[in-house]
Scaffold this motif. Structure first.
Motif, mmCIF file in Angstrom:
data_model
loop_
_atom_site.group_PDB
_atom_site.id
_atom_site.type_symbol
_atom_site.label_atom_id
_atom_site.label_comp_id
_atom_site.label_asym_id
_atom_site.label_seq_id
_atom_site.Cartn_x
_atom_site.Cartn_y
_atom_site.Cartn_z
ATOM 1 N N GLY A 544 0.808 -1.213 0.000
ATOM 2 C CA GLY A 544 0.000 0.000 0.000
ATOM 3 C C GLY A 544 0.839 1.260 0.000
ATOM 4 O O GLY A 544 0.545 2.212 -0.725
ATOM 5 N N ARG A 548 0.303 4.096 -3.073
ATOM 6 C CA ARG A 548 -0.597 5.235 -2.824
ATOM 7 C C ARG A 548 0.150 6.561 -2.873
ATOM 8 O O ARG A 548 1.388 6.611 -2.839
ATOM 9 C CB ARG A 548 -1.276 5.082 -1.461
ATOM 10 N N ASP A 549 -0.639 7.638 -2.938
ATOM 11 C CA ASP A 549 -0.068 8.986 -2.923
ATOM 12 C C ASP A 549 0.317 9.363 -1.501
ATOM 13 O O ASP A 549 -0.388 9.029 -0.541
ATOM 14 C CB ASP A 549 -1.082 10.009 -3.458
#
Length: 552
Positions: A544, A548-549
């Motif tokens: 994750g 993700r950003d």
């Protein structure tokens, strides 16, 4: 052509100029802070309220009659017991209410004080350090409004905790006046240390340093109260130098007196006046204490993720380690006295044995105390992992990544430090507990035995911390929910045996899967299973975090 006339906002004249009102905008900020902290406050209130509500029936089970309570009263002659609970009142006729006050009050007072310190630092120095206070001050907000609003929000939070504590006692049928006095004493003690935090936030430009100073004052108050209570049954003159003693000196459920709470209120007002005076002497964003200039050249260790993580976590690690060692030694020193009590109280044996055989009461006691200390290690591991999220929200993670460090490298380096520090704290907990037991039993072998035994809890702690890693990687905005698991593990460890929780509820706790060392032999199967779960959770966190950003 038409024009719409509206009233100017508070603190601003009709021509748009600010008025010189230092408290302007306080009400709006109170509502804002309560909204921002609504989840935190609810968690604190429920956690402390449920602790009281669960402790009272647990104590009724462990001490079902007057003879059992008198047996418990004999433990209060042990200095370690006094240090961990507080002054003892009514020992000649130890009522259930007096026992509840001794067993519960100090824990609730300390926890409420920690809550108040963190909330005040969050909305004063932390906002100032991040530049949010400067943005607020550009609006019609007075100079003292942010701090006043923070303290008002903390007042609401502490009163809510006090109300739930009183409600928990009243629901158990305890005397009304003393129950209300304990609730009010809890709230006022929290306000005293919230005011202490209001002072320390004026001294330093950094939120962590400010909260650390206030925590140090709380730790000193704990020690002063403990030493003072040991010097004389019911507290000595030294005890009165500790704000924690003032609420306990109301002599709950024995000889209730309200006036010590007036000392708490007066101290709060004095500290707030000091905070206001200090605030007038510094610039926004600055502290009265100037920090030392850093070295001209950074050490080479800071060029690696491991070095950065070690530098950022060292203060927290040192604080947790010092406190853990202190409590471990104090717990260990109770071994002889508690063994005698268990011989007379089988239900108390169930409390500390959690269902284990009681052939060796000293070993069973050691196993119970070790499981309690491991809870603190798990809390440290979770807080250390969540610090990674705080670094990301502050924008410092981006600065590390643009220097050439990969995301997996940054996360891996951080978790390496957390794992190493967690292992060290487990050894410290076991060694400290063994040291305390060695002093009172004259058996030095407990030190090594418990230091090794504590390591068996590493996979269970890794599961709890692994959930934090998974949430930081996959659902960062919900990462704080890992504290729900921590609270559940604490509840099951403390009260699972006495409340006869069903087997499946007990088995949901990772600590329940760990052998009850040193009573039980260490089996590889459960530990390997826990380690696999921890690896899977950490792996999900890596996936994750990589995809993700940042800041999402």
């Amino acid at each position: 052509m038409t024009a719409t006339l509206t009233a100017p906002p508070p603190g601003v004249t009709a021509r748009g100029r600010r008025t010189n009102r230092p408290w302007s905008g306080t009400g709006a900020l109170v509502r804002l802070y309560l909204r921002l902290d609504r989840v935190r406050i609810v968690i604190w209130v429920l956690a402390l309220g449920l602790t009281v509500a669960a402790t009272v029936p647990a104590l009724e089970t462990a001490y079902p009659d007057a003879a059992a309570r008198q047996t418990r009263a004999t433990l209060m002659s042990n200095p370690s017991a006094v240090l961990m609970s507080g002054p003892s009142f009514g020992l000649d006729h130890y009522t259930f209410g007096a026992m509840v006050a001794n067993e519960v009050s100090l824990t609730v007072l300390v926890a409420t004080s920690i809550m108040a310190i963190l909330l005040v630092a969050r909305h004063t120095r932390a906002d100032e350090e991040a530049g949010r206070t400067e943005v607020l001050r550009a609006l019609p907000v007075g100079r003292y409004a942010p701090a006043a609003a923070a303290l008002a929000a903390v007042t609401v939070a502490t009163l809510a905790v006090g109300a739930t504590v009183a409600a928990g006692l009243l629901s158990a049928g305890l005397e009304t006046a003393s129950s209300l006095a304990m609730g009010l004493g809890t709230a006022l003690t929290g306000l005293v240390f919230g005011a202490v935090a209001a002072v320390t936030t004026q001294l330093t430009a950094h939120a962590r340093a400010a909260s650390g100073m206030a925590m140090a004052v709380l730790g000193a108050a704990f020690l002063v109260r403990g030493v003072g209570d040991i010097l004389h049954t019911g507290g000595s003159w030294l005890s009165w130098f500790s704000p924690l003693a003032w609420a306990q000196q109301t002599r709950l459920f024995v000889d209730l007196r309200w006036w010590p709470l007036g000392v708490s209120l007066a101290a709060t007002l004095v500290l707030l006046a000091v905070a206001v005076s200090l605030a007038q002497r510094r610039d926004l964003g600055a502290g009265l204490l100037t920090g030392r200039p850093g070295p001209a050249v950074a050490p080479a260790s800071l060029l690696s993720p491991v070095g950065v993580a070690r530098r950022l976590l060292r203060a927290s690690f040192a604080g947790w380690g010092t406190g853990l060692l202190f409590f471990a030694v104090a717990f260990g020193a109770l071994a002889n006295s508690l063994e005698d009590a268990v011989a007379d109280l089988p239900d108390l044996g169930q409390w500390i044995g959690a269902g284990a055989a009681l052939d060796d009461l000293t070993a069973t006691f050691a196993a119970a105390m070790l499981s309690f200390l491991v809870l603190a290690v798990a809390a440290f591991a979770v807080s250390a992992v969540l610090r990674l999220r705080a670094e990301e929200e502050a924008g410092r993670t981006e600065l590390v990544l643009v220097s050439g460090t990969s995301r997996p490298g940054w996360l891996g380096g951080w978790l390496t430090v957390v794992a190493a520090q967690t292992l060290v704290l487990l050894v410290v907990a076991g060694s400290g507990l063994g040291l305390g037991m060695a002093v009172v039993t004259a058996d030095a072998g407990w030190v090594g035995r418990l230091a090794v035994g504590a390591v068996a809890y590493l996979p269970a702690v890794a599961v709890v911390a692994g959930l934090a890693v998974a949430l930081v990687g996959l659902l960062p905005r919900l990462a704080a929910l890992v504290w729900v698991l921590v609270a559940y593990v604490i509840f099951v460890t403390w009260f699972g045996g006495l409340l006869n929780l069903p087997g499946w509820a007990h088995d949901l706790s990772p600590l329940a899967r760990t052998p009850y060392v040193p009573v039980e032999d260490v089996a590889a199967g459960p530990l390997v299973g826990l380690a696999v779960v921890a690896v899977v959770l950490v792996g999900l966190g890596f996936v994750g975090f990589r995809r993700r950003d940042l800041g999402a």
